[in-house]
Design a protein around this motif. Structure first.
Motif, PDB file in Angstrom:
ATOM      1  N   ASN B  43       8.309  23.909  16.567  1.00 11.64           N
ATOM      2  CA  ASN B  43       8.657  25.196  15.960  1.00 11.64           C
ATOM      3  C   ASN B  43       8.765  25.064  14.456  1.00 11.64           C
ATOM      4  N   GLY B  44       8.232  26.020  13.756  1.00 18.05           N
ATOM      5  CA  GLY B  44       8.291  25.992  12.304  1.00 18.05           C
ATOM      6  C   GLY B  44       7.210  25.150  11.664  1.00 18.05           C
ATOM      7  N   ALA B  45       6.277  24.649  12.475  1.00 17.70           N
ATOM      8  CA  ALA B  45       5.218  23.796  11.930  1.00 17.70           C
ATOM      9  C   ALA B  45       4.232  24.579  11.075  1.00 17.70           C
ATOM     10  N   GLY B  46       4.175  25.875  11.283  1.00 16.08           N
ATOM     11  CA  GLY B  46       3.275  26.699  10.481  1.00 16.08           C
ATOM     12  C   GLY B  46       2.114  27.287  11.275  1.00 16.08           C
ATOM     13  N   LYS B  47       2.223  27.244  12.602  1.00 14.91           N
ATOM     14  CA  LYS B  47       1.111  27.709  13.439  1.00 14.91           C
ATOM     15  C   LYS B  47       0.876  29.217  13.280  1.00 14.91           C
ATOM     16  N   THR B  48       1.947  29.975  13.383  1.00 12.18           N
ATOM     17  CA  THR B  48       1.802  31.427  13.236  1.00 12.18           C
ATOM     18  C   THR B  48       1.350  31.781  11.824  1.00 12.18           C
ATOM     19  N   THR B  49       1.835  31.036  10.858  1.00  9.82           N
ATOM     20  CA  THR B  49       1.405  31.284   9.480  1.00  9.82           C
ATOM     21  C   THR B  49      -0.097  31.044   9.337  1.00  9.82           C
ATOM     22  N   VAL B  50      -0.610  29.996   9.999  1.00 11.87           N
ATOM     23  CA  VAL B  50      -2.063  29.767   9.979  1.00 11.87           C
ATOM     24  C   VAL B  50      -2.789  30.988  10.547  1.00 11.87           C
TER      25      VAL B  50
HETATM   26  N1  LIG Z   1       7.001  35.482   5.376  1.00  7.85           N
HETATM   27  C1  LIG Z   1       7.634  34.295   5.263  1.00  7.85           C
HETATM   28  N2  LIG Z   1       8.435  34.040   4.210  1.00  7.85           N
HETATM   29  C2  LIG Z   1       9.057  32.866   4.084  1.00  7.85           C
HETATM   30  N3  LIG Z   1       8.951  31.856   4.960  1.00  7.85           N
HETATM   31  C3  LIG Z   1       8.181  32.040   6.044  1.00  7.85           C
HETATM   32  C4  LIG Z   1       7.476  33.264   6.255  1.00  7.85           C
HETATM   33  N4  LIG Z   1       6.762  33.162   7.415  1.00  7.85           N
HETATM   34  C5  LIG Z   1       7.022  31.922   7.897  1.00  7.85           C
HETATM   35  N5  LIG Z   1       7.857  31.257   7.073  1.00  7.85           N
HETATM   36  C6  LIG Z   1       8.335  29.884   7.276  1.00  7.85           C
HETATM   37  O1  LIG Z   1       7.216  29.063   7.447  1.00  7.85           O
HETATM   38  C7  LIG Z   1       7.484  28.087   8.429  1.00  7.85           C
HETATM   39  C8  LIG Z   1       6.432  28.128   9.484  1.00  7.85           C
HETATM   40  O2  LIG Z   1       6.632  29.271  10.289  1.00  7.85           O
HETATM   41  P1  LIG Z   1       5.675  29.661  11.482  1.00  7.85           P
HETATM   42  O3  LIG Z   1       4.289  29.659  10.982  1.00  7.85           O
HETATM   43  O4  LIG Z   1       6.177  30.886  12.079  1.00  7.85           O
HETATM   44  O5  LIG Z   1       5.893  28.435  12.475  1.00  7.85           O
HETATM   45  P2  LIG Z   1       5.406  28.226  13.971  1.00  7.85           P
HETATM   46  O6  LIG Z   1       4.592  29.399  14.384  1.00  7.85           O
HETATM   47  O7  LIG Z   1       4.634  26.965  13.943  1.00  7.85           O
HETATM   48  O8  LIG Z   1       6.654  28.078  14.796  1.00  7.85           O
HETATM   49  C9  LIG Z   1       8.885  28.340   8.949  1.00  7.85           C
HETATM   50  O9  LIG Z   1       9.784  27.449   8.312  1.00  7.85           O
HETATM   51  C10 LIG Z   1       9.152  29.762   8.551  1.00  7.85           C
HETATM   52  O10 LIG Z   1      10.514  29.940   8.294  1.00  7.85           O
END
Ligand SMILES: Nc1ncnc2c1ncn2[C@@H]1O[C@H](COP(=O)(O)OP(=O)(O)O)[C@@H](O)[C@H]1O
Ligand SMILES: [Mg+2]
Lengths: 326, 252
Positions: B43-50
């Motif tokens: 969790n928090g690895a950045g997958k959703t952000t990718v």
């Molecule tokens: N809009 C945002 N602003 C600031 N930090 C963010 C934002 N979106 C995600 N993050 C941070 O980026 C990191 C990766 O989040 P996320 O991609 O959701 O992880 P995953 O999907 O792998 O669990 C987390 O630490 C999250 O808090």
């Protein structure tokens, strides 16, 4: 995350006692009632209700069906009234051209204001629309042609298409009624069009609509422009009816009032805004003798109404009918 | 369409910096056509952000994204979707107050080219019902066509979301934790569905359930703190000491 007040849908789900036939019969009955009513009720009052009902219905296209809360809709109502008043009075245009001019100006204003505001959402969108409306209000106070504090008085009604003189209240009423029905139909059709379904999806889940390939900002802008144009039509018609255009229709009070009418009647329902307009205009009219207390009374009715009928009057009625027998 | 095995999606040094916090740092991702590719990581690895970066929901701080060999780094989200890269969301994304049928139909109606036609009756959409029901049939929701989506149980909502995504017939399907929150039965059904639809398209999926990953995916990319930790087939990745270390103490 169910949104109270949003239940309108054309598919077969949960219609309860509302059958398509009954629905049609209801609309026909309402249409006939609209024809007969001026024989029993003071026409100017009815025309006022119709103008506000159109205004609120146009507003509801945004709030109820797109999920956008504009807090500057008075800008469209008010400026269209001034434009129509001015071209009728100063330039001697015929009424149909006057109505068209007011509607057109409001539509263009909608394009400009919408174009600048649509990228923002929620409270920011509301504040930007309010900001623009305040600027227009300032212009209305300052510009010479609006008549400042006095407004435009004595707007001539003229002769529609060079054929129908509009000086008889009953004649005017039927013209206004036709305008209302036209505007109402445009809104109804928009809601129940392929475009309307995209709007609803944006209201329901904007990121999801975007991920399906819809340029949500463009859809919202088109909805905003339609809403502004029809609000303008309401304002133009009102100026024709009352023969004056004043600062009242541009004031932010009107932007608030239209929210109130829509919520009270039921946002996201086809008839709700009209019912809300009827209630508010009636109170305004019959309580005007009470002076300043009228706002307190309307405020209380609003609070009680919204607390008791979360979905608005029409929303609650539909809810009951759909879940019949209870 | 292009040959199986060639790159359908590629990122070069993809980076997202949230005001100093590097959520995604220099990711070089290569997704081959016709494969099911998993993106895993704590969790928090950045997958959703990718995913958000790929679908243009957020703008990268630096790096480039190539889809079918074209640079889409500056494209708009709706354009990316229209070009066939369609995503689902980690948190179920249905249209709650629309019916199940209407949910899928919204996705189907765009190719008609009438989506701006506010003067047309919505009866013109009825021709889509057959296709919509077919899609619902795939996820066993056809019998619930008139149910309002908000009333579906969570797992069924995710199934509806998948049917809606498939309605676009995407070339590249991005699924963010498609089985999360589903009961056992739904998981099996969704796995089979993904396998089936992947026959004609490429799938990139975030998935926590490693048995699902092992079962479905040819290539696995492991992300940790925004960078790629390991990449390869399941057998290789699952025995990589760095991956084991990253996963130990992070029970999923
Ligand atoms: N809009 C945002 N602003 C600031 N930090 C963010 C934002 N979106 C995600 N993050 C941070 O980026 C990191 C990766 O989040 P996320 O991609 O959701 O992880 P995953 O999907 O792998 O669990 C987390 O630490 C999250 O808090
Ligand atoms: Mg995630």
């Amino acid at each position: 995350m169910s949104v109270p007040g949003i239940q309108e849908s054309r598919t077969a789900w949960r219609l309860g006692i509302i059958t398509p036939g009954r629905k049609r019969a209801f609309f026909i009955a309402m249409g006939l009632l609209g024809l007969a009513l001026p024989l029993a009720v003071y026409p100017v009052f009815l025309m006022n209700v119709l103008c506000m009902a159109l205004f609120a219905s146009a507003f509801n296209l945004l709030l109820g069906y797109t999920g956008l809360l504009s807090f500057g809709h008075a800008a469209f109502l008010g400026s269209a009234g001034y434009v129509t008043g001015h071209v009728l009075k100063a330039w001697g245009w015929p009424p149909e051209a006057g109505l068209l001019a007011g509607t057109l100006v409001a539509t263009l204003l909608g394009l400009v204001i919408g174009g600048l505001a649509i990228r923002r959402s929620g409270i920011y969108f509301a504040m930007i629309t309010l900001g623009f409306a305040q600027m227009l209000y300032f212009l209305a106070v300052q510009l010479p042609f609006t008549g400042g504090e006095d407004g435009l008085q004595g707007i001539p009604r003229g002769t529609l298409f060079g054929l129908v003189p509009l000086d008889r209240p009953l004649t005017l009423y039927y013209v206004v009624y036709a305008i209302f029905l036209l505007g109402f139909f445009v809104i109804y059709r928009t809601i129940h069009s392929p475009f309307g379904h995209v709007l609803r999806s944006i209201r329901e889940n904007e990121p999801r609509a975007l991920s399906l390939g819809y340029d949500v900002d463009r859809y919202k802008l088109v909805a905003f422009v339609i809403s502004a144009g029809l609000s303008g039509l309401a304002g133009s018609t009102k100026a024709l009816v009352l023969q004056f255009a004043t600062l009242t229709d541009s004031h932010w009070h009107k932007s608030g009032e239209v929210v109130l009418m829509t919520l009270l009647g039921g946002m996201g329902t086809v008839m709700g805004p009209s019912v809300g307009a009827l209630v508010v205009v009636t109170m305004d009219n019959y309580l005007s003798g009470v002076g300043d207390w009228v706002t307190v009374i309307i405020g209380s009715v609003f609070v009680v109404g919204v607390l008791a009928f979360r979905r608005g009057f029409v929303g609650e009625a539909l809810h009951l009918a759909r879940n019949f027998p209870f | 369409m292009g040959a199986v095995g060639e790159l359908v999606l590629e990122t070069r040094g993809l980076t997202k910096d949230f005001r100093g916090f590097v959520a995604v740092g220099g990711v070089d991702l290569k997704v081959r056509r016709g494969t099911i590719h998993a993106l895993i990581g704590p969790n928090g690895a950045g997958k959703t952000t990718v995913f958000n970066l790929l679908t243009k929901f957020i703008q990268p701080s630096s790096g480039a994204i190539l889809y079918r060999g074209r640079d889409i780094t500056r494209s708009r989200p709706a354009d990316v979707a229209r070009q066939g890269m369609v995503r689902s969301f980690q948190v179920s994304a249905v249209f709650p107050n629309l019916t199940v049928l209407e949910n899928v139909r919204v996705a189907l109606q765009r190719p008609l080219g009438t989506s701006f036609h506010f003067w047309k009756s919505d009866r013109s959409l009825q021709g889509l019902h057959g296709r919509a029901l077919e899609l619902l049939e795939q996820v066993d929701l056809a019998t619930h066509r008139d149910t309002v989506a908000v009333e579906l149980p969570y797992g069924r909502k995710r199934a509806l979301e998948l049917a809606t995504t498939l309605a676009l017939d995407p070339e590249l399907l991005l699924l963010d934790e498609p089985t999360q929150g589903m009961g056992h039965e739904d998981v099996g059904r969704v796995v089979e569905l993904i396998r089936k639809v992947a026959a004609q398209r490429t799938v990139l999926m975030v998935e926590h359930n490693l048995s699902v990953v092992a079962d479905l995916c040819q290539t696995i990319t492991v992300l940790q703190r925004g960078t790629i930790l390991a990449e390869g087939p399941y057998a290789q990745v699952s025995t990589d000491p760095r991956v084991l270390e990253a996963y130990i103490g992070v029970p999923e």
